[in-house]
Design an enzyme around this catalytic site. Sequence first.
Site, PDB file in Angstrom:
ATOM      1  N   SER A  22      81.911  15.889  65.911  1.00  0.00           N
ATOM      2  CA  SER A  22      82.190  16.326  67.283  1.00  0.00           C
ATOM      3  C   SER A  22      83.434  16.471  67.515  1.00  0.00           C
ATOM      4  O   SER A  22      84.125  17.300  67.174  1.00  0.00           O
ATOM      5  CB  SER A  22      81.302  15.015  68.131  1.00  0.00           C
ATOM      6  OG  SER A  22      81.214  15.273  69.389  1.00  0.00           O
ATOM      7  N   ASP A  65      70.622  19.853  66.407  1.00  0.00           N
ATOM      8  CA  ASP A  65      71.528  19.406  67.176  1.00  0.00           C
ATOM      9  C   ASP A  65      71.707  20.621  68.194  1.00  0.00           C
ATOM     10  O   ASP A  65      71.683  21.810  67.996  1.00  0.00           O
ATOM     11  CB  ASP A  65      72.959  19.738  66.256  1.00  0.00           C
ATOM     12  CG  ASP A  65      74.149  19.293  66.907  1.00  0.00           C
ATOM     13  OD1 ASP A  65      73.952  19.070  68.045  1.00  0.00           O
ATOM     14  OD2 ASP A  65      75.216  19.317  66.320  1.00  0.00           O
ATOM     15  N   HIS A  78      72.691  15.675  66.283  1.00  0.00           N
ATOM     16  CA  HIS A  78      74.274  15.450  66.645  1.00  0.00           C
ATOM     17  C   HIS A  78      74.595  14.261  66.119  1.00  0.00           C
ATOM     18  O   HIS A  78      74.810  13.430  66.814  1.00  0.00           O
ATOM     19  CB  HIS A  78      74.700  15.802  68.139  1.00  0.00           C
ATOM     20  CG  HIS A  78      76.013  16.185  68.157  1.00  0.00           C
ATOM     21  ND1 HIS A  78      76.622  17.457  67.836  1.00  0.00           N
ATOM     22  CD2 HIS A  78      77.155  15.344  68.770  1.00  0.00           C
ATOM     23  CE1 HIS A  78      77.894  17.247  68.303  1.00  0.00           C
ATOM     24  NE2 HIS A  78      78.186  16.188  69.064  1.00  0.00           N
TER      25      HIS A  78
END
Length: 367
Positions: free
Chosen positions: A56, A160, A195
């Site tokens: 991320s 995701d 994610h």
Amino acid sequence: MMCCHSFFRSFALAFTLIAVAIANGGCNDAQHDASSARPLPALGAKVDETSVSGISSGAYMAGQFQMAHAKRVVGAAIIAGGPYGCSESIFANTMPGTGTAILNLSKAVNGCMLNLLGIWGVSDPEDLAKKAEERAAKGEIDPIADVVRDRIYLFTGTSDRTVAPAIVRHAAEFYEKLGVPKANIDLVSDLPAGHAFVTDDEGSACSVSGEPYVVNCGYDQAGALLKFIYGDLQPRATTLSGNFFDFDQRPFVSDDNSAELAETGVVYVPKSCTETPGCRVHIAFHGCAQNREAVGDTFVKESGFARWADTNRFIVLFPQVADSAANPQGCWDWWGYTGPQYLTRDAPQIAAVNRMLDALQAPGGGA
């Protein structure tokens, strides 16, 4: 930048508070107590074979650190992140104070996560590669020739919904445009992961996107990325010989902590690295809402890096960002909240982590 809904709520708050926070030097929440943390040990580490990874916002920081210090970095793993410099607005540095950061933030969310601005050329790999080359020519980052030799691992999960798969593919194309051989780039995109950082035996269900952003997909991501970067490795340890240490991050930042780091970070040191110098270093950058303030030691201890470090003489550095009014989810700076130099060698966070490498490189008596 983790869970999509909480991310947008947090950044709506950030738009409101960012000017006040920077004016007041940030506003860190409660952190791990640095009074009991030790100094980062001097271990005679071999820092010119350092690798970096991140999930991320940490993925963007991994790429930024790699570009800034390519002479030290031999490989990078970009997990649910996009190409270097993606969030930089064309109006960067034309607005005073927090204006540029706010423009960058809008571009970051809409263009470099959701891929909604492609029609306007946002996250275009060729354009971003040219900008990186210009930055290197000005001496703001290391020469591109040092990046071209690196090994690049990239990952996007099919579940995701926070960072679009196309953005991760653009990161792969960015490295190709710089001249990294295709054989040196591995893009993994066939797992139903959310994610999150992926493991083969820890965390939530594979498709989950939520704290602590560690999921079990039956895939050892730590081992996969380290093997791709370094080649064949010894099998991972079943029982750890070394120790996780809290270390004081304050000596590595300026007096005003413009880097907005937490007071303490974590380092894993295998027993062999305390006895014999020359261990390599892997830097693992957490994602938004994945720092220790949010999830404790889950990412640090369940990502699996320590088990590979133990048998392959890696020191694993887990630097930590603090939550603040300008950065309520504890994200690494990939849109400029620490200042306009956030993509360069002089960026407060990049400079601080590089000083950590210097400390690990120093000869000493071990941990």
